[in-house]
Design a protein around this motif. Structure first.
Motif, PDB file in Angstrom:
ATOM      1  N   GLY A 152       0.789  -1.216   0.000  1.00 36.32           N
ATOM      2  CA  GLY A 152       0.000   0.000   0.000  1.00 36.32           C
ATOM      3  C   GLY A 152       0.821   1.266   0.000  1.00 36.32           C
ATOM      4  O   GLY A 152       0.366   2.317   0.454  1.00 36.32           O
ATOM      5  N   GLU A 153       2.045   1.187  -0.538  1.00 35.72           N
ATOM      6  CA  GLU A 153       2.955   2.325  -0.544  1.00 35.72           C
ATOM      7  C   GLU A 153       3.091   2.913  -1.942  1.00 35.72           C
ATOM      8  O   GLU A 153       2.700   2.304  -2.933  1.00 35.72           O
ATOM      9  CB  GLU A 153       4.326   1.892  -0.012  1.00 35.72           C
ATOM     10  N   ILE A 154       3.657   4.093  -2.007  1.00 36.48           N
ATOM     11  CA  ILE A 154       3.888   4.791  -3.266  1.00 36.48           C
ATOM     12  C   ILE A 154       5.331   4.543  -3.715  1.00 36.48           C
ATOM     13  O   ILE A 154       6.252   4.543  -2.902  1.00 36.48           O
ATOM     14  CB  ILE A 154       3.650   6.306  -3.103  1.00 36.48           C
ATOM     15  N   PHE A 155       5.525   4.347  -5.024  1.00 33.27           N
ATOM     16  CA  PHE A 155       6.881   4.116  -5.531  1.00 33.27           C
ATOM     17  C   PHE A 155       6.965   4.589  -6.975  1.00 33.27           C
ATOM     18  O   PHE A 155       6.077   4.325  -7.786  1.00 33.27           O
ATOM     19  CB  PHE A 155       7.231   2.620  -5.464  1.00 33.27           C
ATOM     20  N   VAL A 156       8.058   5.304  -7.275  1.00 30.08           N
ATOM     21  CA  VAL A 156       8.355   5.710  -8.647  1.00 30.08           C
ATOM     22  C   VAL A 156       9.736   5.187  -8.991  1.00 30.08           C
ATOM     23  O   VAL A 156      10.691   5.369  -8.227  1.00 30.08           O
ATOM     24  CB  VAL A 156       8.310   7.248  -8.811  1.00 30.08           C
ATOM     25  N   ASP A 157       9.839   4.501 -10.131  1.00 28.56           N
ATOM     26  CA  ASP A 157      11.108   3.962 -10.611  1.00 28.56           C
ATOM     27  C   ASP A 157      12.210   5.026 -10.484  1.00 28.56           C
ATOM     28  O   ASP A 157      12.032   6.160 -10.915  1.00 28.56           O
ATOM     29  CB  ASP A 157      10.929   3.568 -12.080  1.00 28.56           C
ATOM     30  N   PRO A 158      13.351   4.685  -9.874  1.00 26.98           N
ATOM     31  CA  PRO A 158      14.444   5.665  -9.731  1.00 26.98           C
ATOM     32  C   PRO A 158      14.862   6.291 -11.057  1.00 26.98           C
ATOM     33  O   PRO A 158      15.240   7.471 -11.091  1.00 26.98           O
ATOM     34  CB  PRO A 158      15.589   4.830  -9.134  1.00 26.98           C
ATOM     35  N   ALA A 159      14.777   5.524 -12.152  1.00 26.38           N
ATOM     36  CA  ALA A 159      15.150   6.081 -13.457  1.00 26.38           C
ATOM     37  C   ALA A 159      14.189   7.191 -13.863  1.00 26.38           C
ATOM     38  O   ALA A 159      14.583   8.170 -14.512  1.00 26.38           O
ATOM     39  CB  ALA A 159      15.157   4.981 -14.512  1.00 26.38           C
ATOM     40  N   ILE A 160      12.923   7.062 -13.483  1.00 31.81           N
ATOM     41  CA  ILE A 160      11.937   8.096 -13.783  1.00 31.81           C
ATOM     42  C   ILE A 160      12.187   9.321 -12.914  1.00 31.81           C
ATOM     43  O   ILE A 160      12.159  10.457 -13.391  1.00 31.81           O
ATOM     44  CB  ILE A 160      10.505   7.561 -13.570  1.00 31.81           C
ATOM     45  N   ARG A 161      12.443   9.083 -11.641  1.00 34.49           N
ATOM     46  CA  ARG A 161      12.727  10.208 -10.738  1.00 34.49           C
ATOM     47  C   ARG A 161      13.938  10.995 -11.212  1.00 34.49           C
ATOM     48  O   ARG A 161      13.942  12.231 -11.190  1.00 34.49           O
ATOM     49  CB  ARG A 161      12.961   9.690  -9.316  1.00 34.49           C
ATOM     50  N   ALA A 162      14.966  10.287 -11.651  1.00 38.29           N
ATOM     51  CA  ALA A 162      16.182  10.956 -12.113  1.00 38.29           C
ATOM     52  C   ALA A 162      15.902  11.837 -13.324  1.00 38.29           C
ATOM     53  O   ALA A 162      16.396  12.959 -13.417  1.00 38.29           O
ATOM     54  CB  ALA A 162      17.250   9.918 -12.454  1.00 38.29           C
ATOM     55  N   SER A 163      15.072  11.337 -14.239  1.00 42.18           N
ATOM     56  CA  SER A 163      14.771  12.119 -15.440  1.00 42.18           C
ATOM     57  C   SER A 163      13.926  13.338 -15.102  1.00 42.18           C
ATOM     58  O   SER A 163      14.060  14.389 -15.723  1.00 42.18           O
ATOM     59  CB  SER A 163      14.061  11.246 -16.474  1.00 42.18           C
ATOM     60  N   LEU A 164      13.044  13.213 -14.105  1.00 40.83           N
ATOM     61  CA  LEU A 164      12.232  14.354 -13.695  1.00 40.83           C
ATOM     62  C   LEU A 164      13.115  15.437 -13.091  1.00 40.83           C
ATOM     63  O   LEU A 164      12.865  16.632 -13.267  1.00 40.83           O
ATOM     64  CB  LEU A 164      11.172  13.906 -12.685  1.00 40.83           C
ATOM     65  N   GLU A 165      14.158  15.013 -12.381  1.00 42.75           N
ATOM     66  CA  GLU A 165      15.051  15.978 -11.745  1.00 42.75           C
ATOM     67  C   GLU A 165      15.974  16.662 -12.751  1.00 42.75           C
ATOM     68  O   GLU A 165      16.280  17.845 -12.625  1.00 42.75           O
ATOM     69  CB  GLU A 165      15.881  15.263 -10.672  1.00 42.75           C
ATOM     70  N   THR A 166      16.407  15.899 -13.774  1.00 44.69           N
ATOM     71  CA  THR A 166      17.347  16.453 -14.745  1.00 44.69           C
ATOM     72  C   THR A 166      16.667  17.065 -15.953  1.00 44.69           C
ATOM     73  O   THR A 166      17.287  17.794 -16.735  1.00 44.69           O
ATOM     74  CB  THR A 166      18.314  15.365 -15.233  1.00 44.69           C
ATOM     75  N   GLY A 167      15.378  16.714 -16.145  1.00 40.10           N
ATOM     76  CA  GLY A 167      14.662  17.208 -17.316  1.00 40.10           C
ATOM     77  C   GLY A 167      14.874  16.370 -18.552  1.00 40.10           C
ATOM     78  O   GLY A 167      14.365  16.691 -19.628  1.00 40.10           O
ATOM     79  N   GLU A 168      15.623  15.250 -18.431  1.00 39.94           N
ATOM     80  CA  GLU A 168      15.859  14.379 -19.572  1.00 39.94           C
ATOM     81  C   GLU A 168      14.719  13.380 -19.700  1.00 39.94           C
ATOM     82  O   GLU A 168      14.182  12.898 -18.721  1.00 39.94           O
ATOM     83  CB  GLU A 168      17.181  13.620 -19.399  1.00 39.94           C
ATOM     84  N   GLU A 169      14.370  13.057 -20.942  1.00 46.22           N
ATOM     85  CA  GLU A 169      13.287  12.136 -21.220  1.00 46.22           C
ATOM     86  C   GLU A 169      13.741  11.102 -22.227  1.00 46.22           C
ATOM     87  O   GLU A 169      14.785  11.244 -22.863  1.00 46.22           O
ATOM     88  CB  GLU A 169      12.054  12.875 -21.768  1.00 46.22           C
ATOM     89  N   SER A 170      12.916  10.054 -22.399  1.00 49.47           N
ATOM     90  CA  SER A 170      13.172   9.083 -23.448  1.00 49.47           C
ATOM     91  C   SER A 170      13.107   9.785 -24.790  1.00 49.47           C
ATOM     92  O   SER A 170      12.315  10.713 -24.979  1.00 49.47           O
ATOM     93  CB  SER A 170      12.127   7.967 -23.418  1.00 49.47           C
ATOM     94  N   PRO A 171      13.920   9.364 -25.753  1.00 48.00           N
ATOM     95  CA  PRO A 171      13.858   9.994 -27.069  1.00 48.00           C
ATOM     96  C   PRO A 171      12.502   9.793 -27.714  1.00 48.00           C
ATOM     97  O   PRO A 171      11.858   8.772 -27.529  1.00 48.00           O
ATOM     98  CB  PRO A 171      14.957   9.262 -27.857  1.00 48.00           C
ATOM     99  N   GLU A 172      12.093  10.792 -28.462  1.00 51.54           N
ATOM    100  CA  GLU A 172      10.841  10.667 -29.193  1.00 51.54           C
ATOM    101  C   GLU A 172      11.007   9.674 -30.334  1.00 51.54           C
ATOM    102  O   GLU A 172      12.105   9.209 -30.619  1.00 51.54           O
ATOM    103  CB  GLU A 172      10.432  12.031 -29.763  1.00 51.54           C
ATOM    104  N   ALA A 173       9.920   9.373 -30.998  1.00 50.93           N
ATOM    105  CA  ALA A 173       9.985   8.469 -32.143  1.00 50.93           C
ATOM    106  C   ALA A 173      10.887   9.065 -33.207  1.00 50.93           C
ATOM    107  O   ALA A 173      11.075  10.276 -33.282  1.00 50.93           O
ATOM    108  CB  ALA A 173       8.579   8.260 -32.712  1.00 50.93           C
ATOM    109  N   PRO A 174      11.496   8.234 -34.074  1.00 54.29           N
ATOM    110  CA  PRO A 174      12.402   8.741 -35.093  1.00 54.29           C
ATOM    111  C   PRO A 174      11.707   9.666 -36.064  1.00 54.29           C
ATOM    112  O   PRO A 174      10.489   9.734 -36.137  1.00 54.29           O
ATOM    113  CB  PRO A 174      12.866   7.454 -35.796  1.00 54.29           C
TER     114      PRO A 174
END
Length: 246
Positions: A152-174
């Motif tokens: 019953g806890e909240i969790f966000v993947d560390p990789a997602i948290r890191a991207s939110l902090e740095t502003g980096e995202e997965s690349p868009e479609a080609p």
């Protein structure tokens, strides 16, 4: 010797199977609704869970409409594991529906793309756990997320948290064709992509299309490159998102 993308898929599946016992222990006491798409990803999840041994209350579907009905009919809180896209709509719609019910359903969302807007929408919808698709086979975030969901806890993947902090995202479609919104794939590549989405190996694709497995391998590598993805499951998801497959 296996190809890199096939070996990567084998390693991911092996890791998931190795964690299967833990997943089954975690999920056994709970009614569970697994909503996964495309078929390749669903097969990976089923392999890890071995559905018949998890719990009598386990349900697995790729359809938003079917999952919608199951959530509305539920008589006790469910653990809902859902992908970013389902066969007939976005997984986030299912989470919004679940959170609107009087029962306290708990939801885990598997994201194919690490995009700020989608992550923020998921958080706003009340999603309990958010993980990236790659964590299913390659990291511990998926299993840890399931554990947190059960507690019953909240969790966000560390990789997602890191991207939110740095502003980096997965690349868009080609880069797409002008006016089409889609990247360019040849008729042969489209045929192979459809078979990849069905979960076929390079050898099976070769047999189906009467080409050498090495030729199928080369086509798959090219498809992954054109779609800007790193594995076959992600390629299938991207193909449905772009409208190549229905």
């Amino acid at each position: 010797m296996g190809t890199p993308e096939h070996e990567g898929g084998d390693r991911s599946l092996a890791l998931l199977q190795a964690r299967g016992d833990l997943l089954r222990v975690l999920l056994r006491p709970h009614p569970v609704l697994v909503c996964m798409y495309p078929r390749l990803l669903m097969l990976s999840i089923q392999s890890g869970l071995r559905a018949q041994t998890v719990a009598p209350g386990l349900r697995i579907t790729a359809s938003l409409a079917e999952a919608d009905a199951l959530v509305r009919e539920a008589d006790r809180p469910q653990l809902i594991l859902v992908t970013e896209l389902l066969a007939d709509g976005p997984g986030l719609d299912l989470i919004r529906l679940a959170k609107a019910q009087t029962l306290a359903h708990r939801c885990l969302l598997v994201l194919t793309h690490n995009r700020r807007a989608l992550v923020e929408a998921a958080i706003e919808a009340g999603t309990d756990v958010i993980v990236l698709e790659g964590s299913i086979g390659q990291g511990g975030a998926f299993v840890y997320g399931v554990e947190r969901l059960c507690r019953g806890e909240i969790f966000v993947d560390p990789a997602i948290r890191a991207s939110l902090e740095t502003g980096e995202e997965s690349p868009e479609a080609p880069a797409p064709d002008a006016g089409s919104g889609r990247c360019t794939l040849s008729p042969r590549e489209l045929s192979i992509l459809a078979l990849v989405a069905q979960g076929l190996s390079n050898k099976e694709i070769g047999a189906r299309l009467h080409i050498a497995p090495s030729t199928a391998r080369d086509h798959v590598r090219n498809i992954l490159r054109r779609l800007s993805v790193t594995n076959r499951a992600a390629a299938a998801v991207e193909a449905f998102r772009l409208g190549y497959l229905r």
